[in-house]
Design a protein around this motif. Structure first.
Motif, mmCIF file in Angstrom:
data_model
loop_
_atom_site.group_PDB
_atom_site.id
_atom_site.type_symbol
_atom_site.label_atom_id
_atom_site.label_comp_id
_atom_site.label_asym_id
_atom_site.label_seq_id
_atom_site.Cartn_x
_atom_site.Cartn_y
_atom_site.Cartn_z
ATOM 1 N N LEU A 41 18.725 39.082 63.782
ATOM 2 C CA LEU A 41 17.477 40.033 64.090
ATOM 3 C C LEU A 41 16.284 39.479 63.965
ATOM 4 O O LEU A 41 15.033 39.610 64.428
ATOM 5 N N ALA A 42 15.966 38.310 62.873
ATOM 6 C CA ALA A 42 14.687 37.738 62.368
ATOM 7 C C ALA A 42 14.179 36.951 63.463
ATOM 8 O O ALA A 42 13.212 36.918 64.098
ATOM 9 N N TRP A 43 15.466 36.148 64.049
ATOM 10 C CA TRP A 43 15.120 35.251 65.365
ATOM 11 C C TRP A 43 14.788 35.972 66.557
ATOM 12 O O TRP A 43 13.922 35.380 67.320
ATOM 13 N N THR A 44 15.321 37.218 66.634
ATOM 14 C CA THR A 44 14.858 38.110 67.833
ATOM 15 C C THR A 44 13.551 38.248 67.756
ATOM 16 O O THR A 44 12.608 38.304 68.668
ATOM 17 N N TRP A 45 12.858 38.576 66.630
ATOM 18 C CA TRP A 45 11.555 39.009 66.392
ATOM 19 C C TRP A 45 10.665 37.559 66.586
ATOM 20 O O TRP A 45 9.731 37.760 67.134
ATOM 21 N N ILE A 46 11.392 36.513 66.029
ATOM 22 C CA ILE A 46 10.476 35.219 66.241
ATOM 23 C C ILE A 46 10.302 34.886 67.764
ATOM 24 O O ILE A 46 9.200 34.489 68.081
ATOM 25 N N PHE A 47 11.337 35.222 68.624
ATOM 26 C CA PHE A 47 11.177 34.737 69.988
ATOM 27 C C PHE A 47 10.548 35.862 70.782
ATOM 28 O O PHE A 47 10.693 35.862 72.078
ATOM 29 N N ALA A 146 32.197 27.411 66.559
ATOM 30 C CA ALA A 146 31.748 27.628 68.008
ATOM 31 C C ALA A 146 32.427 28.477 68.728
ATOM 32 O O ALA A 146 31.937 29.248 69.808
ATOM 33 N N PHE A 147 33.878 28.380 68.694
ATOM 34 C CA PHE A 147 34.494 29.212 69.455
ATOM 35 C C PHE A 147 34.515 30.849 69.216
ATOM 36 O O PHE A 147 34.631 31.576 70.102
ATOM 37 N N GLY A 148 34.217 31.106 67.860
ATOM 38 C CA GLY A 148 34.174 32.440 67.595
ATOM 39 C C GLY A 148 32.940 33.016 67.349
ATOM 40 O O GLY A 148 32.758 34.112 66.721
ATOM 41 N N ILE A 149 31.682 32.192 67.708
ATOM 42 C CA ILE A 149 30.543 33.020 67.205
ATOM 43 C C ILE A 149 30.254 34.126 68.132
ATOM 44 O O ILE A 149 30.641 34.246 69.314
ATOM 45 N N PHE A 150 29.880 35.208 67.564
ATOM 46 C CA PHE A 150 29.739 36.536 68.014
ATOM 47 C C PHE A 150 28.562 37.082 67.616
ATOM 48 O O PHE A 150 27.734 37.649 68.594
ATOM 49 N N ASP A 151 28.560 37.403 66.351
ATOM 50 C CA ASP A 151 27.187 38.159 65.925
ATOM 51 C C ASP A 151 25.678 37.803 66.283
ATOM 52 O O ASP A 151 24.925 38.595 66.742
ATOM 53 N N LEU A 152 25.744 36.549 66.143
ATOM 54 C CA LEU A 152 24.372 36.041 66.491
ATOM 55 C C LEU A 152 24.060 36.135 67.839
ATOM 56 O O LEU A 152 22.885 36.734 68.105
ATOM 57 N N ALA A 154 25.479 38.593 70.003
ATOM 58 C CA ALA A 154 25.326 39.921 70.141
ATOM 59 C C ALA A 154 24.233 40.642 69.754
ATOM 60 O O ALA A 154 23.617 41.588 70.385
ATOM 61 N N VAL A 155 23.450 40.037 68.667
ATOM 62 C CA VAL A 155 22.326 40.698 68.219
ATOM 63 C C VAL A 155 20.945 40.150 68.891
ATOM 64 O O VAL A 155 20.114 40.790 69.165
ATOM 65 N N MET A 156 21.134 38.947 68.940
ATOM 66 C CA MET A 156 19.804 38.297 69.942
ATOM 67 C C MET A 156 19.829 38.791 71.339
ATOM 68 O O MET A 156 19.222 39.317 71.732
ATOM 69 N N GLY A 158 22.577 39.307 73.375
ATOM 70 C CA GLY A 158 23.694 40.221 73.710
ATOM 71 C C GLY A 158 24.457 39.835 74.948
ATOM 72 O O GLY A 158 24.917 40.412 75.631
ATOM 73 N N GLY A 159 24.514 38.526 75.016
ATOM 74 C CA GLY A 159 25.196 37.806 76.177
ATOM 75 C C GLY A 159 24.434 37.581 77.465
ATOM 76 O O GLY A 159 24.997 36.848 78.267
ATOM 77 N N GLY A 160 23.175 38.135 77.543
ATOM 78 C CA GLY A 160 22.423 38.105 78.668
ATOM 79 C C GLY A 160 21.457 37.078 78.347
ATOM 80 O O GLY A 160 21.562 36.104 77.687
ATOM 81 N N PRO A 161 20.451 36.874 79.450
ATOM 82 C CA PRO A 161 20.340 37.559 80.760
ATOM 83 C C PRO A 161 21.311 37.098 81.723
ATOM 84 O O PRO A 161 21.735 35.947 82.008
ATOM 85 N N GLY A 162 22.093 38.163 82.382
ATOM 86 C CA GLY A 162 23.132 37.914 83.438
ATOM 87 C C GLY A 162 24.396 37.161 82.820
ATOM 88 O O GLY A 162 24.803 36.322 83.814
ATOM 89 N N GLY A 163 24.691 37.402 81.860
ATOM 90 C CA GLY A 163 25.947 36.762 81.078
ATOM 91 C C GLY A 163 25.627 35.139 80.828
ATOM 92 O O GLY A 163 26.491 34.400 80.563
ATOM 93 N N ALA A 164 24.620 34.722 80.775
ATOM 94 C CA ALA A 164 24.221 33.172 80.509
ATOM 95 C C ALA A 164 24.383 32.856 79.209
ATOM 96 O O ALA A 164 24.853 31.754 78.870
ATOM 97 N N THR A 165 24.428 33.802 78.181
ATOM 98 C CA THR A 165 24.872 33.212 76.794
ATOM 99 C C THR A 165 25.944 33.950 76.381
ATOM 100 O O THR A 165 26.381 34.122 75.022
ATOM 101 N N GLU A 166 26.938 34.377 77.244
ATOM 102 C CA GLU A 166 28.239 35.134 76.688
ATOM 103 C C GLU A 166 29.115 34.147 76.416
ATOM 104 O O GLU A 166 29.416 33.278 77.401
ATOM 105 N N THR A 167 29.691 34.320 75.350
ATOM 106 C CA THR A 167 30.656 33.391 74.798
ATOM 107 C C THR A 167 32.164 34.038 75.077
ATOM 108 O O THR A 167 32.150 35.036 75.309
ATOM 109 N N VAL A 168 33.036 33.503 74.725
ATOM 110 C CA VAL A 168 34.451 33.812 74.617
ATOM 111 C C VAL A 168 34.638 34.797 73.781
ATOM 112 O O VAL A 168 35.393 35.891 74.322
ATOM 113 N N SER A 169 34.373 34.972 72.600
ATOM 114 C CA SER A 169 34.334 36.066 71.705
ATOM 115 C C SER A 169 33.868 37.395 72.377
ATOM 116 O O SER A 169 34.357 38.456 72.200
#
Length: 218
Positions: A41-47, A146-152, A154-156, A158-169
């Motif tokens: 959440l803090a990094w979301t505000w920073i960016f 790295a395989f299980g990264i989710f919350d970072l 999901a909050v920043m 959210g896997g977008g834009p367009g699925g560009a940051t979507e991880t396996v988890s």
């Protein structure tokens, strides 16, 4: 790999004797100790492109003319997530390496200094070979995380834009919780687990061989 390089540098600094070392070590571990969702959440505000600190610094320095939408661009969003993840996980790597550094006898460095070895030679011939067990553990831990990264993510973005940051988890979560495809989601979990076990086993095998070979050369 970024966490390993930066963590190594931090560990080497924290291994030195200086005033206030305990306080500095405590501060250095804070990013790892804080909850990941709070960090995200803090990094979301920073960016943030409107009132983010990062854009404000770049504007004041005259490097950009208008705010950049860091989390709205596929490439920049991935870079932003990597920066946040490196900042979050580097202290963990540095602690593992610091523990290894403190277990290395100081007599070895004194003998090297008497022989006229430079700091770089001491690091390459003593520190790095004897630190390989901790390096192996750190790499394997980071690989699993790295395989299980989710919350970072999901909050920043959210896997977008367009699925560009979507991880396996994140993809498995969407498959099960959003699309209610439990069979496919369960299959993804099993395949991901087996793949992770295989990768960790292979990495552990080669890194252990490298460690044994390096220890034999010391």
């Amino acid at each position: 790999m970024l966490e390993l390089i930066i963590g190594m540098g931090i560990a080497l600094v924290l291994n030195q004797t200086f005033r206030g070392r305990g306080v500095v070590r405590t501060i250095a571990i804070l990013p790892w100790a804080l909850p990941t969702a709070l960090i995200a959440l803090a990094w979301t505000w920073i960016f943030n492109d409107q009132y983010g600190v990062f854009n404000d610094i770049l504007l004041r320095l005259g490097l950009i003319q208008t705010g950049i939408n860091w989390l709205g661009n596929p490439t920049l969003a991935m870079i932003s997530v990597i920066i946040a993840d490196v900042w979050k996980t580097t202290p963990f790597i540095s602690i593992l390496l610091l523990a290894g550094l403190q277990s290395i006898p100081s007599d070895l460095y004194e003998a090297q200094a008497i022989d006229g070895a430079s700091p770089w030679q001491s690091f390459r011939q003593i520190t790095l070979p004897l630190l390989l067990p901790q390096v192996v553990i750190a790499l394997l831990f980071r690989l699993a995380q790295a395989f299980g990264i989710f919350d970072l993510i999901a909050v920043m973005p959210g896997g977008g834009p367009g699925g560009a940051t979507e991880t396996v988890s994140l993809y498995i979560y969407a498959t099960v919780m959003r699309y209610l495809d439990f069979g496919y989601g369960a299959a993804l979990v099993v395949v991901t687990f087996l793949l992770l076990v295989l990768v960790v086993a292979i990495a552990s095998f080669f890194l252990t061989r490298s460690r044994a070979r390096a220890a034999g050369e010391v």
